[in-house]
Design a protein around this motif. Structure first.
Motif, PDB file in Angstrom:
ATOM      1  N   GLY A  11       0.701  -1.379  -0.102  1.00  0.00           N
ATOM      2  CA  GLY A  11       0.039   0.039  -0.011  1.00  0.00           C
ATOM      3  C   GLY A  11       0.719   1.393  -0.161  1.00  0.00           C
ATOM      4  N   CYS A  35      -6.111   3.809   6.065  1.00  0.00           N
ATOM      5  CA  CYS A  35      -5.121   2.781   6.437  1.00  0.00           C
ATOM      6  C   CYS A  35      -4.250   3.695   7.191  1.00  0.00           C
ATOM      7  N   CYS A  79       0.595   4.646   4.761  1.00  0.00           N
ATOM      8  CA  CYS A  79      -0.309   3.656   5.397  1.00  0.00           C
ATOM      9  C   CYS A  79       0.926   2.895   6.469  1.00  0.00           C
ATOM     10  N   TRP A 137      -5.764  -2.080   2.296  1.00  0.00           N
ATOM     11  CA  TRP A 137      -5.517  -0.844   2.492  1.00  0.00           C
ATOM     12  C   TRP A 137      -6.171   0.257   1.494  1.00  0.00           C
ATOM     13  N   LYS A 182      -4.329   7.139  -2.161  1.00  0.00           N
ATOM     14  CA  LYS A 182      -4.478   5.770  -2.558  1.00  0.00           C
ATOM     15  C   LYS A 182      -5.049   5.435  -3.961  1.00  0.00           C
TER      16      LYS A 182
END
Length: 226
Positions: free
Chosen positions: A112, A151, A116, A145, A181
């Motif tokens: 991830g 996360c 995170c 995640w 993300k």
């Protein structure tokens, strides 16, 4: 042009498109970091792009085979047995680069984004190694995640915000976190696909190159021109 030469040229054109796409995808997190943070040494998205899976693996290491394959429609180069053999040999380098791109992208997707795992967003906290890759199993590769609301590791500050209603965390951290993300999963999923396609094209060219080398694979018309 023979069948071998035609397939070699198509492979070269496909590899050219893929290597350019790999470079762009690798550059996206770096550019976003530079625009958002005005610096490159701290990147909240990831640090696996610093291993340059798209720029080196899917990019620079593919250039020799791409150049050789695109020369299939020109004089010499791939119009003789030596050229076909050389095109196969150069595609071995492409295979190595594609596998490298696949492995780095796989680990990046498994772990991830950097925020995170590392509150400090230090680019030196990411390590790409065979040991880390061996810890990746199909059952653990679930991209939680990405699907979780957040996360970011919980801290005392975030707990106090949650206790008071969590409005500050929800309004100021989540939108940025979701953007990072999306950028992370888009870039490395794209690199994973690019590396896989390059691997398939390179392996097919290795087979075609050896067949062209063994069977002649040279058009009479082009051999007369040369």
């Amino acid at each position: 042009m023979t069948c071998c030469e035609g397939w070699t040229f198509c492979n070269g054109f496909s590899l050219l498109v893929l290597l350019l796409l790999g470079i762009v995808l690798n550059a996206v997190p770096l550019i976003v970091s530079l625009v958002d943070e005005a610096q490159l040494l701290q990147n909240p998205i990831s640090c696996f792009e610093w291993w340059f899976p798209g720029i080196i693996g899917a990019g620079a290491m593919v250039i020799p085979a791409t150049t050789m394959s695109l020369a299939a429609r020109k004089r010499a180069c791939c119009n003789n047995k030596t050229g076909m053999f050389l095109s196969s040999l150069l595609n071995v380098v492409t295979v190595v680069g594609a596998v490298y791109c696949i492995l780095v992208s796989t680990q990046a997707l498994s772990e991830g984004p950097l925020f995170c795992n590392s509150p400090g967003n230090s680019t030196f906290s990411c390590q790409f190694s065979w040991k880390n890759l061996s810890n990746i199993h199909p059952e653990s590769f679930d991209l939680q995640w990405f699907f979780n609301d957040s996360c970011v590791p919980s801290t005392g500050l975030s707990n106090s915000n949650t206790a008071s209603g969590g409005s500050k965390y929800d309004q100021h951290i989540n939108p940025t976190e979701n953007k990072y993300k999306i950028i992370h999963i888009s870039a490395f999923t794209g690199l994973l696909l690019v590396g896989t396609l390059e691997l398939l094209f390179a392996l097919s060219q290795i087979v075609i190159g050896f067949l062209g080398c063994l069977c002649g694979g040279v058009s009479k018309r082009r051999s007369q021109i040369v």
